[in-house]
Design a protein around this motif. Structure first.
Motif, short mmCIF file in Angstrom:
data_model
loop_
_atom_site.label_atom_id
_atom_site.label_comp_id
_atom_site.label_asym_id
_atom_site.label_seq_id
_atom_site.Cartn_x
_atom_site.Cartn_y
_atom_site.Cartn_z
N GLY A 1 0.80 -1.21 0.00
CA GLY A 1 0.00 0.00 0.00
C GLY A 1 0.83 1.27 0.00
N SER B 1 4.61 1.29 0.09
CA SER B 1 5.42 0.95 -1.08
C SER B 1 6.07 2.19 -1.69
CB SER B 1 4.59 0.22 -2.12
OG SER B 1 3.61 1.08 -2.66
N ALA B 2 5.45 3.36 -1.44
CA ALA B 2 6.02 4.59 -1.99
C ALA B 2 7.42 4.85 -1.43
CB ALA B 2 5.09 5.77 -1.69
N SER B 3 7.67 4.39 -0.23
CA SER B 3 8.95 4.65 0.43
C SER B 3 10.02 3.59 0.16
CB SER B 3 8.73 4.73 1.95
OG SER B 3 7.77 5.71 2.26
N LYS B 4 9.66 2.59 -0.60
CA LYS B 4 10.61 1.51 -0.86
C LYS B 4 11.41 1.76 -2.13
CE LYS B 4 8.72 -2.58 1.21
NZ LYS B 4 8.25 -3.94 0.85
N ARG B 5 12.51 1.04 -2.25
CA ARG B 5 13.26 1.06 -3.50
C ARG B 5 12.88 -0.19 -4.30
NH1 ARG B 5 18.03 4.43 -3.68
NH2 ARG B 5 19.10 2.86 -4.94
N GLY B 6 13.07 -0.11 -5.60
CA GLY B 6 12.61 -1.17 -6.50
C GLY B 6 13.04 -2.56 -6.09
N GLU B 7 14.30 -2.70 -5.63
CA GLU B 7 14.79 -4.04 -5.32
C GLU B 7 14.14 -4.61 -4.07
OE1 GLU B 7 16.39 -1.23 -5.47
OE2 GLU B 7 18.02 -1.06 -4.01
N ALA C 1 10.77 -3.93 -3.36
CA ALA C 1 9.33 -3.71 -3.47
C ALA C 1 8.60 -4.79 -4.26
CB ALA C 1 9.07 -2.35 -4.13
N HIS C 2 9.36 -5.64 -4.93
CA HIS C 2 8.71 -6.60 -5.82
C HIS C 2 9.05 -8.01 -5.38
CE1 HIS C 2 7.66 -3.16 -8.11
NE2 HIS C 2 8.93 -2.78 -8.17
N ASP C 3 8.06 -8.88 -5.35
CA ASP C 3 8.23 -10.22 -4.81
C ASP C 3 9.03 -11.11 -5.76
OD1 ASP C 3 6.40 -9.68 -2.52
OD2 ASP C 3 4.93 -9.47 -4.14
N ALA C 4 10.16 -11.61 -5.26
CA ALA C 4 10.94 -12.56 -6.04
C ALA C 4 10.17 -13.87 -6.15
CB ALA C 4 12.29 -12.80 -5.36
N TYR D 1 4.63 -8.62 -0.98
CA TYR D 1 4.50 -7.16 -1.01
C TYR D 1 3.31 -6.74 -1.86
CZ TYR D 1 9.46 -7.51 0.33
OH TYR D 1 10.65 -7.83 0.93
N ALA D 2 3.06 -7.53 -2.92
CA ALA D 2 2.02 -7.17 -3.89
C ALA D 2 0.63 -7.36 -3.31
CB ALA D 2 2.17 -7.99 -5.15
#
Lengths: 375, 375, 375, 375
Positions: free
Chosen positions: D255, D258-264, D266-269, D284-285
């Motif tokens: 939610g 996520s705005a405060s996260k960095r790309g690496e 923020a996305h579920d491996a 995360y998603a």
């Protein structure tokens, strides 16, 4: 997408089975501030459709007393959903086990089983496919009519009539709308109504049934109603009328007869009207051009097949695939078409109000700008 | 609610005016993985509807070459929207100023002005109300047909034919579907087709026009399609066919003739079929009972009024309310009904696919469970 | 039901894949008579969203030149569908075979394969799931905005801004709408914009990406917009904003912060306004009470996750279920949230016009009756 | 278009005012053959939402006994509309004349008058805007849940919880779903629940109220649900939750954080799962990528503002524009958010079933083909 709602801006949803505890509908999108009273505004139309009003219709006794449970406060609509309910009082405790797995010819039994699976259908009195559902169309139509009268004034009307029973058509030279209220057939031709007494009695005594053709007419509607391509006014009217139980055909204006005409005889000539607008010489179009109302009377006809429930035995099949013979006992209309007159009116009223609201949305206070529209 | 889309689960939206740069449609809800090629799967149907194919239809020359711009990847549908576009190549630079404010009898001109306001309509070639829009129905129908064939297999077909032009009906004893492809009238009766050559030529020479009745038939469809009350299969078919330009009536199965029948002759008897299911003796119902398909052929007929654009002058009015006389010059179909055959087929295919997808959603892998359904 | 349309009375349908020949939309339900020109009314908004405008957004070069193909005649809307098309000019002929079966973390690849089946997806540039689709939201929003300005007059505006990138929020004391046009971040706080240059550059150099929070505000809207229960104005705004690529949260007015407030601090007090209507002391509600507009500014915020395409390698799986490592090459936005400002504005404008048209339909010329409504 | 229905393929329509004779809903599109009993399947969920269950919720006494009036036959759904009704038994005959023209801060009173016109609103107990309407969401959700369990099996669940009241958040390390049933706050953290007793009591004694944040989680759902663009699963969830009374914000997965996260980060491996499919390292998603379910738990949070009805007097205005002071007497929830837990669950269940039916329609028996989907 679910199939029990009709309309877009003005929309009603019906529910209920013939022999369940009640039937009802929810009417959404009704403009606020319209005076509405169940006894005054709904009941008279429901009474017209009601069984047991003459010997020419089914003797099933249902008071069909409609109650409004929401959406009306201190006698006026509030703009919130109007719930209407009619309790089912004549649920005779007869034994339905015999018909529970029979597919009656002309009925929806087989098709329902194909759709929903064998064994889940409420078979009592036709369940959801019963014509009883149409009481709720009449209720929704009565609300629509009240709103239309409120917006369009007293020149607006929507009226239905039976113009043919079996092979016997009315004589249009005798057309008298007042006559429609005077006979049990909604027939505008007094002489035809007399002949029909004998005709319908005879079919009833034979254990047979008759088809009918009805005509519904709306007057005092503005030009400009209807979406031009897939929400055409006539397309929506066709869907509305074809959705009524046992209807097999719908036509607008000249309808099928227009196929036999030549171009110079098929299109309504226009002339300047006295009021500075447009007057039409004729109404071959039935009030719709390019899917949009012209301001002329909207005229539609629909054909109702003979009642499926007859005493004469017919070959059929049951849910196990066995050959059976079906002979429908009980109380049935010798001609279901007769009671379709108030239903056709109701559906037409709903279509018109739906499009009126949509057109107001599109044009706002600019509309109506063309009062040339009433021919 | 906006009026340029048709269908629910399978849904297409059309756009474009007769003399704008292009017309197009967006087809949404198409199942993925279906092979689709514009040249192979769309063009043949578009070519059937195309002007200029014989002397009996308008000589306007439009190659009507459809391009697919999205939703197909490596030859197969992806499940995303399929955009189809046809560029308008025959936009003759003729002067339309004369007709820009004229209300042509039988045309949508007056009704559009009432709806949208005087002075905003694209009057060139009828603008949005032009029959040119129907090319996009044919494109959407071609996609629907491809999907239906893919799901239902080779027993599925949907075919259209012209069964009456003016007052001249076919003889049903002569019915031959192969014949439909052999004459310029989509006529299943070779002898009637011969008579119609003279009939249509004569109307054209007189500067007049003729109406027609068409019949569309879908075979190989499962029982169980259609929502029971307001999304009835026949109700949706009626809306679909009535939305085609110039259509004034629709009927299913026996249609209006059912009004003249008695109950014992109006409902299809059923018997156990050899395969253990249900076989119908007849198809009076036209493949629909209670709004739901029975597995029998779905049979619908619709009436098309004579072409509105004729050389014979007719009295009318212009946007200023002045009396005028209208005589439509230019290239027009002497009988627009002829080219409605592929359009009727297309609309029927779209309705069927829409309901097939909805029924799969309702029943999932349980369905179809009743293969008794093909009579 | 098909998922590529948005809105009810004012409705747009988009189509097209990132690397197909074109993308487009069809806008239906647009009121007639509104002046509309692609270059003047659409292009400026598209240019704001366009790639390649600064070093802080993707360098993919797309002129994104929108053409209107229908629905506009002699410079004004006709009320018929407006088709907008943008050709895809930067379809580099790079080899996509490597990624065709890869599931990139944070991307829709895996979910699309689950939905549509493995092997049918157009994987080039993300296909249908590409943010390129949002250009069409901007086009539809630009039309909505033009209509809203035309109906509501110059007091109406809808504006978007970025209020946080990564962990760095703006200082609301510095808010200046004029500033939004002056920096590449749509940032209303000049100082924050300066800091963000370094912040975004740094993320880009790291091959990483950043999230953002945006705020969209509509002013000059009348009280009374929104359906009270399921078509609530804020519910539709939430759907509209959440449908934008990479959005993970939406809030109205106080939003999540309202959970921490006490009742006496959470609800806007009202007082008689100078004009005889109602004035609100505050706007905690964000312009919506009970799902209906109050006439105060409608204020919504939404969170955009960091760009999924990053240079830093991440573990993943391919369509065969094999472990892979994904590192997205190519030109990507270091913070996709930046370009979401014009998209959020557009979606808000569409929701507002849709409800304005619906409210006009419900109330007709009676409405607006309450001009107390602008606080 | 009318605003009292939710859903497409599975759709419910609610009606009724707080102090009218009854409230109800019609549930359309329910698959046939599902066992359904009001007492067993509906009542337990209604009882959770019911007033009067603890001292922390309103003491209004409504047995909220739901009756099913249609669509169920011999204990199983028939596929026809399910009508549910609850009679209003606690319509105290108190005098509402005082509040009939008052605009209570934070309430919908003013907005309703702006929408529908002054003087038509049913002001008794909030009329249509009362939270009482949400009982019908719970009823519809209970039906959806029953169908989902029937289709997806026992691994499917949808559960709601309160994770923050006022400023006091739970400790996620203490999360225990079993605890949710054990305290009056639907709180998964036993310690927080204890603290909240004091917190809520205190607010109640002060005549004030508190906000809350809730979390709803659905597990055991297949990958592939959701339309990719405008019927995105998360977009529909956002609309569903935002439509609940007093909700001001919605987020999915990470939610706003996520705005405060960095790309690496923020996305579920993804990794190959033991069963040959796909397993995600994290969620995360929140179970949705590109608007389509991934098979991971769907996680959504929503913020509920403090109850608007408080004893502390607030300045306001009446329908005549006069300054007044409003102090809401009567029985009110000190924190309406508490009772929103079963409502949030219900709305989520409806969204999921709607999309499940649609996906079955799109893919038919091919689907699900990817059982890689459960992470």
């Amino acid at each position: 997408m679910a199939g029990n709602s009709f309309g877009e801006a003005f929309r009603f949803t019906t529910w209920g089975e013939s022999h369940g505890p009640a039937i009802g509908c929810v009417i959404d999108g009704c403009p606020p501030g319209i005076p509405l009273d169940a006894a005054v505004d709904l009941q008279p139309y429901l009474d017209k459709r009601r069984p047991g009003t003459s010997r020419f219709v089914t003797q099933r006794r249902e008071p069909d007393e409609a109650k409004i449970l929401s959406g009306v406060f201190e006698g006026r609509t509030t703009g919130t959903p109007i719930a209407v309910i009619i309790e089912n009082t004549d649920q005779r405790s007869r034994d339905y086990s015999e018909i529970s797995r029979q597919y009656r010819p002309g009925h929806a039994d087989f098709a329902y089983d194909a759709k929903y699976g064998v064994g889940v259908r409420d078979y009592r009195g036709g369940g959801r496919s019963s014509a009883r559902e149409t009481a709720m169309r009449v209720a929704a139509g009565a609300v629509a009519r009240k709103v239309l009268n409120s917006i369009l004034g007293p020149t607006f009307s929507v009226r239905g009539s039976v113009v043919q029973i079996g092979k016997d058509q009315i004589d249009r030279a005798n057309w008298d709308w007042n006559e429609v209220e005077q006979n049990p057939f909604f027939c505008p031709d007094r002489e035809a109504a007399r002949r029909w007494e004998t005709l319908v009695d005879s079919a009833r005594k034979d254990g047979s049934s008759l088809g009918a053709i009805l005509e519904v007419v709306a007057e005092g509607i503005p030009a400009g109603l209807g979406e031009p391509i897939y929400g055409k006014l006539d397309s929506d009217v066709a869907a509305a009328l074809m959705s009524i139980n046992a209807v097999k055909g719908v036509e607008i204006g000249d309808g099928f007869a227009s196929a036999s005409k030549r171009g110079e005889d098929a299109h309504d000539a226009m002339r300047p009207s006295n009021s500075g607008g447009v007057a039409f010489d004729t109404n071959y179009a039935g009030g719709v051009l390019g899917g949009i109302s012209t301001g002329q009377p909207l005229v539609a006809r629909f054909a109702v097949k003979p009642t499926s429930s007859i005493l004469i035995p017919r070959p059929s099949v049951d849910a196990d695939g066995k050959a059976i013979e079906v002979r429908t006992k009980g109380r049935h209309d010798p001609c279901v078409g007769i009671r379709a007159a108030p239903i056709g009116e109701a559906m037409l009223a709903v279509v018109l109000l739906d499009h009126l609201i949509r057109q107001r949305g599109l044009r706002g206070s600019e509309w109506p700008s063309l009062d040339q529209s009433r021919g």
